[in-house]
Design a protein around this motif. Structure first.
Motif, PDB file in Angstrom:
ATOM      1  N   PRO A 175       0.787  -1.239   0.000  1.00  0.00           N
ATOM      2  CA  PRO A 175       0.000   0.000   0.000  1.00  0.00           C
ATOM      3  C   PRO A 175       0.819   1.289   0.000  1.00  0.00           C
ATOM      4  O   PRO A 175       0.465   2.236  -0.698  1.00  0.00           O
ATOM      5  N   LEU A 176       1.913   1.341   0.739  1.00  0.00           N
ATOM      6  CA  LEU A 176       2.687   2.577   0.790  1.00  0.00           C
ATOM      7  C   LEU A 176       3.516   2.777  -0.465  1.00  0.00           C
ATOM      8  O   LEU A 176       3.632   3.897  -0.968  1.00  0.00           O
ATOM      9  N   GLN A 177       4.075   1.704  -1.006  1.00  0.00           N
ATOM     10  CA  GLN A 177       4.886   1.825  -2.215  1.00  0.00           C
ATOM     11  C   GLN A 177       4.042   2.212  -3.420  1.00  0.00           C
ATOM     12  O   GLN A 177       4.557   2.798  -4.379  1.00  0.00           O
ATOM     13  N   MET A 178       2.767   1.885  -3.407  1.00  0.00           N
ATOM     14  CA  MET A 178       1.899   2.158  -4.553  1.00  0.00           C
ATOM     15  C   MET A 178       1.084   3.450  -4.387  1.00  0.00           C
ATOM     16  O   MET A 178       0.191   3.724  -5.192  1.00  0.00           O
ATOM     17  N   LEU A 179       1.403   4.270  -3.389  1.00  0.00           N
ATOM     18  CA  LEU A 179       0.680   5.529  -3.204  1.00  0.00           C
ATOM     19  C   LEU A 179       0.654   6.415  -4.449  1.00  0.00           C
ATOM     20  O   LEU A 179      -0.356   7.075  -4.702  1.00  0.00           O
ATOM     21  N   PRO A 180       1.719   6.470  -5.267  1.00  0.00           N
ATOM     22  CA  PRO A 180       1.628   7.288  -6.476  1.00  0.00           C
ATOM     23  C   PRO A 180       0.448   6.916  -7.382  1.00  0.00           C
ATOM     24  O   PRO A 180      -0.080   7.763  -8.093  1.00  0.00           O
ATOM     25  N   VAL A 181       0.011   5.668  -7.339  1.00  0.00           N
ATOM     26  CA  VAL A 181      -1.158   5.256  -8.120  1.00  0.00           C
ATOM     27  C   VAL A 181      -2.397   5.998  -7.613  1.00  0.00           C
ATOM     28  O   VAL A 181      -3.218   6.485  -8.405  1.00  0.00           O
ATOM     29  N   LEU A 182      -2.532   6.128  -6.301  1.00  0.00           N
ATOM     30  CA  LEU A 182      -3.676   6.869  -5.749  1.00  0.00           C
ATOM     31  C   LEU A 182      -3.542   8.365  -6.010  1.00  0.00           C
ATOM     32  O   LEU A 182      -4.535   9.055  -6.241  1.00  0.00           O
ATOM     33  N   PHE A 183      -2.300   8.890  -5.980  1.00  0.00           N
ATOM     34  CA  PHE A 183      -2.091  10.295  -6.332  1.00  0.00           C
ATOM     35  C   PHE A 183      -2.563  10.562  -7.753  1.00  0.00           C
ATOM     36  O   PHE A 183      -3.199  11.573  -8.037  1.00  0.00           O
ATOM     37  N   TRP A 184      -2.214   9.655  -8.672  1.00  0.00           N
ATOM     38  CA  TRP A 184      -2.618   9.803 -10.065  1.00  0.00           C
ATOM     39  C   TRP A 184      -4.141   9.825 -10.176  1.00  0.00           C
ATOM     40  O   TRP A 184      -4.708  10.685 -10.850  1.00  0.00           O
ATOM     41  N   GLU A 185      -4.797   8.893  -9.506  1.00  0.00           N
ATOM     42  CA  GLU A 185      -6.265   8.811  -9.541  1.00  0.00           C
ATOM     43  C   GLU A 185      -6.893  10.090  -8.983  1.00  0.00           C
ATOM     44  O   GLU A 185      -7.801  10.668  -9.583  1.00  0.00           O
ATOM     45  N   LEU A 186      -6.404  10.541  -7.850  1.00  0.00           N
ATOM     46  CA  LEU A 186      -6.905  11.766  -7.234  1.00  0.00           C
ATOM     47  C   LEU A 186      -6.684  12.970  -8.149  1.00  0.00           C
ATOM     48  O   LEU A 186      -7.584  13.793  -8.338  1.00  0.00           O
ATOM     49  N   THR A 187      -5.515  13.037  -8.747  1.00  0.00           N
ATOM     50  CA  THR A 187      -5.169  14.188  -9.582  1.00  0.00           C
ATOM     51  C   THR A 187      -5.995  14.261 -10.856  1.00  0.00           C
ATOM     52  O   THR A 187      -6.579  15.297 -11.174  1.00  0.00           O
ATOM     53  N   TRP A 188      -6.065  13.171 -11.619  1.00  0.00           N
ATOM     54  CA  TRP A 188      -6.779  13.269 -12.897  1.00  0.00           C
ATOM     55  C   TRP A 188      -8.260  13.492 -12.683  1.00  0.00           C
ATOM     56  O   TRP A 188      -8.902  14.246 -13.433  1.00  0.00           O
ATOM     57  N   LYS A 189      -8.842  12.857 -11.664  1.00  0.00           N
ATOM     58  CA  LYS A 189     -10.278  13.044 -11.434  1.00  0.00           C
ATOM     59  C   LYS A 189     -10.585  14.451 -10.946  1.00  0.00           C
ATOM     60  O   LYS A 189     -11.602  15.043 -11.340  1.00  0.00           O
ATOM     61  N   THR A 190      -9.708  15.015 -10.121  1.00  0.00           N
ATOM     62  CA  THR A 190      -9.907  16.386  -9.662  1.00  0.00           C
ATOM     63  C   THR A 190      -9.795  17.355 -10.829  1.00  0.00           C
ATOM     64  O   THR A 190     -10.624  18.264 -10.973  1.00  0.00           O
ATOM     65  N   ILE A 191      -8.793  17.170 -11.671  1.00  0.00           N
ATOM     66  CA  ILE A 191      -8.637  18.036 -12.845  1.00  0.00           C
ATOM     67  C   ILE A 191      -9.866  17.926 -13.753  1.00  0.00           C
ATOM     68  O   ILE A 191     -10.396  18.936 -14.215  1.00  0.00           O
ATOM     69  N   TRP A 192     -10.344  16.714 -14.002  1.00  0.00           N
ATOM     70  CA  TRP A 192     -11.508  16.526 -14.866  1.00  0.00           C
ATOM     71  C   TRP A 192     -12.738  17.217 -14.283  1.00  0.00           C
ATOM     72  O   TRP A 192     -13.485  17.885 -15.009  1.00  0.00           O
ATOM     73  N   MET A 193     -12.927  17.062 -12.974  1.00  0.00           N
ATOM     74  CA  MET A 193     -14.094  17.695 -12.335  1.00  0.00           C
ATOM     75  C   MET A 193     -14.021  19.218 -12.458  1.00  0.00           C
ATOM     76  O   MET A 193     -15.030  19.875 -12.710  1.00  0.00           O
ATOM     77  N   LEU A 194     -12.816  19.785 -12.312  1.00  0.00           N
ATOM     78  CA  LEU A 194     -12.648  21.239 -12.386  1.00  0.00           C
ATOM     79  C   LEU A 194     -12.721  21.778 -13.812  1.00  0.00           C
ATOM     80  O   LEU A 194     -13.258  22.862 -14.047  1.00  0.00           O
ATOM     81  N   ILE A 195     -12.179  21.026 -14.764  1.00  0.00           N
ATOM     82  CA  ILE A 195     -12.078  21.541 -16.134  1.00  0.00           C
ATOM     83  C   ILE A 195     -13.258  21.153 -17.020  1.00  0.00           C
ATOM     84  O   ILE A 195     -13.614  21.892 -17.929  1.00  0.00           O
ATOM     85  N   VAL A 196     -13.880  20.011 -16.762  1.00  0.00           N
ATOM     86  CA  VAL A 196     -14.980  19.559 -17.611  1.00  0.00           C
ATOM     87  C   VAL A 196     -16.330  19.700 -16.895  1.00  0.00           C
ATOM     88  O   VAL A 196     -17.235  20.365 -17.394  1.00  0.00           O
ATOM     89  N   PHE A 197     -16.459  19.070 -15.742  1.00  0.00           N
ATOM     90  CA  PHE A 197     -17.756  19.036 -15.069  1.00  0.00           C
ATOM     91  C   PHE A 197     -18.192  20.405 -14.563  1.00  0.00           C
ATOM     92  O   PHE A 197     -19.325  20.841 -14.829  1.00  0.00           O
ATOM     93  N   LEU A 198     -17.321  21.088 -13.817  1.00  0.00           N
ATOM     94  CA  LEU A 198     -17.707  22.364 -13.203  1.00  0.00           C
ATOM     95  C   LEU A 198     -18.154  23.409 -14.232  1.00  0.00           C
ATOM     96  O   LEU A 198     -19.227  24.006 -14.069  1.00  0.00           O
ATOM     97  N   PRO A 199     -17.387  23.635 -15.328  1.00  0.00           N
ATOM     98  CA  PRO A 199     -17.865  24.596 -16.331  1.00  0.00           C
ATOM     99  C   PRO A 199     -19.193  24.177 -16.975  1.00  0.00           C
ATOM    100  O   PRO A 199     -20.063  25.015 -17.223  1.00  0.00           O
ATOM    101  N   ALA A 200     -19.360  22.887 -17.250  1.00  0.00           N
ATOM    102  CA  ALA A 200     -20.615  22.422 -17.853  1.00  0.00           C
ATOM    103  C   ALA A 200     -21.773  22.626 -16.890  1.00  0.00           C
ATOM    104  O   ALA A 200     -22.873  23.021 -17.298  1.00  0.00           O
ATOM    105  N   TRP A 201     -21.533  22.390 -15.624  1.00  0.00           N
ATOM    106  CA  TRP A 201     -22.578  22.596 -14.604  1.00  0.00           C
ATOM    107  C   TRP A 201     -22.927  24.078 -14.482  1.00  0.00           C
ATOM    108  O   TRP A 201     -24.098  24.451 -14.446  1.00  0.00           O
ATOM    109  N   GLN A 202     -21.894  24.938 -14.461  1.00  0.00           N
ATOM    110  CA  GLN A 202     -22.114  26.380 -14.342  1.00  0.00           C
ATOM    111  C   GLN A 202     -22.822  26.952 -15.568  1.00  0.00           C
ATOM    112  O   GLN A 202     -23.634  27.862 -15.455  1.00  0.00           O
ATOM    113  N   ASN A 203     -22.513  26.423 -16.753  1.00  0.00           N
ATOM    114  CA  ASN A 203     -23.111  26.922 -17.995  1.00  0.00           C
ATOM    115  C   ASN A 203     -24.447  26.269 -18.324  1.00  0.00           C
ATOM    116  O   ASN A 203     -25.084  26.630 -19.306  1.00  0.00           O
TER     117      ASN A 203
END
Length: 125
Positions: free
Chosen positions: A49-77
């Protein structure tokens, strides 16, 4: 967290990989193969689990970016469609990752710890 992701992808992605009858388009093939690889890395994360933390960082990062760049603007508009809503529901699971993250370990090993050298240190004569 690794187990939740691995099981979820085993139920959703792997059946479509094993039993696909028609060739996939470029982006669909890329997405399916990346998710399959991600699920295998999460299986490794169950054991390490500790050695593979970068995998969770990747998951957290791409989903957060997608929510901010794709979902949030579409929701606001007011331009949300079924595809965006469906992906947003799938990405909403990202809220669990910060709760499961061992933040003390992350800070100690990824922020506070000295970085690795790019080159070997010179050997004293």
């Amino acid at each position: 967290m690794y187990l939740i992701i691995a099981l979820g992808l085993a139920l959703v992605v792997w059946p479509s990989i094993i039993h696909h009858a028609e060739p996939w388009g470029l982006s669909q093939g890329v997405v399916k193969c990346m998710l399959a690889a991600f699920s295998l890395l999460c299986v490794a994360g169950i054991r390490y689990p500790l050695q593979m933390l970068p995998v969770l960082f990747w998951e957290l990062t791409w989903k957060t970016i997608w929510m901010l760049i794709v979902f949030l603007p579409a929701w606001q508009n007011g331009t949300l469609n079924d595809d965006i809503i469906g992906t947003a529901i799938e990405c909403a699971v990202v809220i669990i990752i910060p709760l499961a993250m061992p933040w003390r370990y992350v800070f100690a090993h990824y922020v506070k710890k000295d970085s690795d050298r790019w080159r070997a240190a010179p050997v004293a004569a």
